[in-house]
Design an enzyme around this catalytic site. Structure first.
Site, PDB file in Angstrom:
ATOM      1  N   GLU A 287       1.887  10.207   3.676  1.00  0.00           N
ATOM      2  CA  GLU A 287       0.666   9.556   3.181  1.00  0.00           C
ATOM      3  C   GLU A 287       0.346   9.391   5.100  1.00  0.00           C
ATOM      4  O   GLU A 287      -0.815   8.723   4.718  1.00  0.00           O
ATOM      5  CB  GLU A 287       1.120   8.305   3.024  1.00  0.00           C
ATOM      6  CG  GLU A 287       0.571   8.786   1.488  1.00  0.00           C
ATOM      7  CD  GLU A 287       1.259   8.253   0.246  1.00  0.00           C
ATOM      8  OE1 GLU A 287       0.275   7.193  -0.250  1.00  0.00           O
ATOM      9  OE2 GLU A 287       1.667   7.604  -0.324  1.00  0.00           O
TER      10      GLU A 287
ATOM     11  N   PHE B  42      -2.230  13.507  -4.613  1.00  0.00           N
ATOM     12  CA  PHE B  42      -3.030  12.645  -3.737  1.00  0.00           C
ATOM     13  C   PHE B  42      -3.280  11.122  -3.758  1.00  0.00           C
ATOM     14  O   PHE B  42      -3.542  10.502  -3.348  1.00  0.00           O
ATOM     15  CB  PHE B  42      -4.355  13.127  -2.907  1.00  0.00           C
ATOM     16  CG  PHE B  42      -3.825  14.882  -2.893  1.00  0.00           C
ATOM     17  CD1 PHE B  42      -3.285  14.780  -1.830  1.00  0.00           C
ATOM     18  CD2 PHE B  42      -4.718  15.022  -3.080  1.00  0.00           C
ATOM     19  CE1 PHE B  42      -3.204  16.132  -0.595  1.00  0.00           C
ATOM     20  CE2 PHE B  42      -4.412  16.752  -3.043  1.00  0.00           C
ATOM     21  CZ  PHE B  42      -4.023  17.451  -1.651  1.00  0.00           C
TER      22      PHE B  42
ATOM     23  N   GLN C  16       3.332  18.415   5.010  1.00  0.00           N
ATOM     24  CA  GLN C  16       2.888  16.964   4.617  1.00  0.00           C
ATOM     25  C   GLN C  16       2.182  16.317   5.637  1.00  0.00           C
ATOM     26  O   GLN C  16       0.517  15.977   5.111  1.00  0.00           O
ATOM     27  CB  GLN C  16       4.059  16.441   4.408  1.00  0.00           C
ATOM     28  CG  GLN C  16       4.557  16.622   3.094  1.00  0.00           C
ATOM     29  CD  GLN C  16       3.895  16.624   1.955  1.00  0.00           C
ATOM     30  OE1 GLN C  16       2.942  15.321   2.292  1.00  0.00           O
ATOM     31  NE2 GLN C  16       3.167  17.604   1.552  1.00  0.00           N
TER      32      GLN C  16
ATOM     33  N   GLY D 260       9.724   8.707   4.612  1.00  0.00           N
ATOM     34  CA  GLY D 260       8.269   9.264   3.704  1.00  0.00           C
ATOM     35  C   GLY D 260       7.930   9.303   4.444  1.00  0.00           C
ATOM     36  O   GLY D 260       7.051   9.109   5.529  1.00  0.00           O
TER      37      GLY D 260
HETATM   38 MO1  MOS Z   1       0.331   8.899  -3.366  1.00  0.00          MO
HETATM   39  S1  MOS Z   1      -1.773   8.100  -3.205  1.00  0.00           S
HETATM   40  O1  MOS Z   1       1.093   7.166  -3.335  1.00  0.00           O
HETATM   41  O2  MOS Z   1      -0.649   9.456  -4.353  1.00  0.00           O
END
Ligand code: MOS
Length: 698
Positions: free
Chosen positions: A659, A232, A592, A656
């Site tokens: 996040e 993370f 994810q 990506g």
């Molecule tokens: Mo993520 S917080 O950029 O591993």
């Protein structure tokens, strides 16, 4: 030519090994003569070690050595003071590792650690972030290299002139990454070479740091991270265990295993900084933004500057002629904050997307419609068109799937027995970036292929995704491809962070596949008796990519129920729709996205690092007292994505997805709680006592 492996829902290649327990993690490799290290944290916040008494520890059965600043091997100071450990008597924060006990068993090491006596001289400390702290300052830039402050137009004038204004301050506490596998290492020096198995998001990066610290050539170090149980962000750089284990292994000249305890993860390996954010929005009567200001205050340590880019989200999300963003920091006697899933964007979006909800209420506009009205197809920050921006499409599709259309905007309008029911929405975005990587591709005489790249699979499914990408790049079925990752002896590649892994690695894998096919084509008869290998690097290509506003987008929808008697908040359902370029593997992608959303729910309702100023440390440093969202807290969660093609990203066309799932999620929960109760909680987490304390819900 694509054989179509990309886009298909393959299960993880190592899934069987993982569920049968045969996948090896950092401290699970069998090693002859292995010993065990136990890290000793400082018992004071700020001060100096005056004496280390190791006699009792060394007399304890099985204890081989006690390392501390007085006897540990020397390290070269580097850019990461957090890992320049056991080098000086100074203590900069409570929990700083000041000694390591090495013993023949884990139990003996732990007992030895209990018996080490350390005396300190101590000084006064300051460990709590406030918005009037005398140490507030303006950093030169914020992470990774954004300007600290930005201004367009005249915010003050624009704000003063507007008919509708929102001025709200949001507070978030420290959040602690809790990967299932703690930061852990097995280290072994042999003939001047160092072999480590480390739980990290980037073995290449760990090797570079160790080479610098121990002043040895990188080629003499091998870092293996074959399987990693989560990170993370917290494992994005070399952290204390790998350095302590390498120091200890050199000192005792035997292999050393060292894993942090769950308690030791709370602080010394980094955490999301507490943040105080003030958002001011001004709009016309229709809710069209005329002025936006986002001021963020966060903390760093006394040993290194870490400047969370909290307000950066606001620079590109919604348009307005008058805009201002600022960041201020305070140096406290605390461990250095570090990356936690979507650093900057995650907390920043919590504040801005909450304020947008407050604005929707103020102008009496639906919050989905308000966001659509304020969409921007040209990046307000860079002044260039986004390479693709499907925020509005995500909002529309999400609203339709969620059943938003018949929503009564009135707070506290829905009730089911003792439960107050409410729904909330938030936007989401995260930059789509890539970093240079290298890879090799090998054709074997038997018709199979081997692709090697030091990518890292921290549980995301990266290994499987790269295997799919490699198959398509080579133009063969994936069954004929072997993929090798997670080892610094493999071609150097980008860290698994910043949601850049798939974009960065697939770039190199695709170029390697193409280069190999060209090479094979040039061979007489198109075949070779032996192996044929090509090696490529994307340094030039990635480095030469034009700077453009590239972002993934999403829309988060949440329904909560709040107990009118107790204030308990429960999640009924959570639904996200994302536009993140091409999706390589729907199975791992979904995991994810819902993982990020769950972590956002956790941020909204559960997680809270509680620091006691007297001890300068977090008091709830285990999973019994630091609450996180668990399965029964997530009654229904769905993630969808739009088909999106963007040719200005990278050869795989991916944006990506590690996040973006967490970005906006906490705001959607908080907005739903407001809709259910009429109570706006601006300080996370939204605990029942805050709701009951503010208003008689019943
Ligand atoms: Mo993520 S917080 O950029 O591993």
């Amino acid at each position: 030519m694509s054989t179509g492996a990309v886009g298909r829902a393959y299960p993880r290649l190592e899934g069987r090994e993982k569920v049968t327990g045969t996948a090896r993690y950092a401290v699970e490799y069998p090693v002859d003569g292995v010993t065990y290290g136990w890290a000793v944290p400082s018992a004071v916040v700020r001060g100096r070690i005056t004496r280390v008494d190791t006699a009792e520890a060394l007399a304890s059965p099985g204890v081989l050595a006690v390392l501390h600043h007085g006897n540990a091997p020397r390290l070269a100071p580097g850019p990461q003071p957090e890992v320049w450990l056991l080098q000086e008597p100074a203590v900069h924060y409570r929990g700083q590792f000041v000694a390591v006990v090495v013993a023949t068993s884990l139990e003996a090491a732990r007992e030895g650690a209990r018996l080490v006596r350390i005396d300190y001289d101590t000084g006064p400390h300051s460990t709590v972030l406030t918005d009037d702290h005398p140490g507030l300052y303006r950093p030169d830039h914020v992470n990774p290299s954004y300007p600290t402050d930005t201004a367009e137009g005249d915010f003050d004038a624009g704000y003063a002139a507007a008919p509708v204004r929102v001025d709200a301050t949001y507070r978030t506490p420290a959040y602690h990454n809790n990967p299932m596998e703690p930061h852990a290492t097995t280290a072994h020096w042999r003939d001047g070479r160092l072999l480590v198995h480390d739980s990290t998001q980037g073995a290449s990066q760990v090797r570079a740091t160790l080479a610098e610290l121990f002043e040895v050539p990188p080629e003499s170090i091998r870092v293996v991270a074959e399987h990693v149980g989560g990170g993370f962000g917290s494992k994005g750089y070399a952290k204390a265990p790998v350095v302590l284990a390498a120091l200890a292994a050199r000192h005792v000249d035997r292999p050393v295993r060292l894993a942090l305890t769950r308690q030791q993860l709370f602080g010394p390996v980094g955490y999301r900084t507490p943040i105080i954010q003030r958002i001011r929005l001004a709009a016309d009567a229709d809710g069209r933004l005329t002025a936006i200001c986002h001021d963020a205050i966060s903390q760093t340590s006394t040993i290194r500057e870490f400047a969370e880019q909290t307000a950066v989200y606001t620079r590109s999300m919604y348009a307005a002629p008058h805009r201002r963003t600022t960041h201020r920091l305070v140096r406290l006697d605390v461990p250095t904050p570090f990356w936690m899933r979507a650093p900057g964007e995650c907390p920043g979006a919590y504040a801005l997307e909450s304020a947008m909800d407050e604005l929707a209420t103020a102008v009496g506009t639906d919050p989905v419609e308000l966001r659509i009205r304020n969409d921007a197809q040209v990046d307000p920050d860079q002044g260039r068109p986004f390479t693709s921006r499907n925020l509005v499409a995500c909002l529309r599709e999400g609203a339709q799937r969620f059943g938003w259309a018949d929503r009564d905007p009135t707070p506290r309008a829905r009730r089911d027995g003792r439960w107050l029911i409410g729904t909330g929405v938030a936007g989401s975005s995260y930059p789509a970036r890539a970093r240079p990587s290298s890879a090799t591709a090998t054709a074997r005489p038997d018709g199979s292929f081997l692709v090697r790249i030091n990518a890292t699979d921290i549980g995301t499914g990266a290994r499987t995704a790269m295997w799919q990408v490699a198959a398509d790049a080579l133009g063969v079925p994936p069954e004929r491809v072997e993929i090798r990752i997670g080892d610094s002896d493999l071609p150097t590649a980008a860290v698994a962070g910043g949601s850049m892994g798939t974009a960065s690695w697939s770039w190199a894998v695709i170029r390697a596949g193409q280069a190999l096919r060209e090479k094979l084509r040039d061979l007489p008869g198109g075949t070779s008796a032996g192996e044929v290998t090509v090696e490529v690097s994307t340094d030039d290509e990635v480095g030469g990519q034009p700077t453009l506003p590239r972002y993934a987008y999403g829309a988060q929808f949440v329904e909560v129920r709040v107990d009118a008697d107790t204030g308990e908040v429960r999640l009924n359902r959570m639904l996200g729709v994302f536009a993140a370029g091409r999706i390589v593997n729907p199975t791992t992608a979904r995991s994810q996205l819902i993982g990020g959303m769950t972590m956002g729910l956790s941020m909204a309702l559960h997680e809270e690092g509680l620091l006691d100023e007297r001890y300068g440390d977090w008091v709830n440093h285990d999973l019994a007292t630091y609450h996180i969202t668990v399965c029964p807290d997530v009654e229904s969660i769905e993630a969808y994505w739009l088909d999106e093609q963007d040719d200005e990203l990278n050869p795989a066309g991916v944006k990506g997805i590690g996040e973006i799932g967490i970005v906006g999620a906490a705001a959607a929960v908080a907005n739903a709680v407001h809709h259910a109760t009429g109570v706006r909680i601006r300080e996370l987490p939204i605990r029942l006592d805050k709701l009951v304390g503010l208003s008689a819900l019943a």
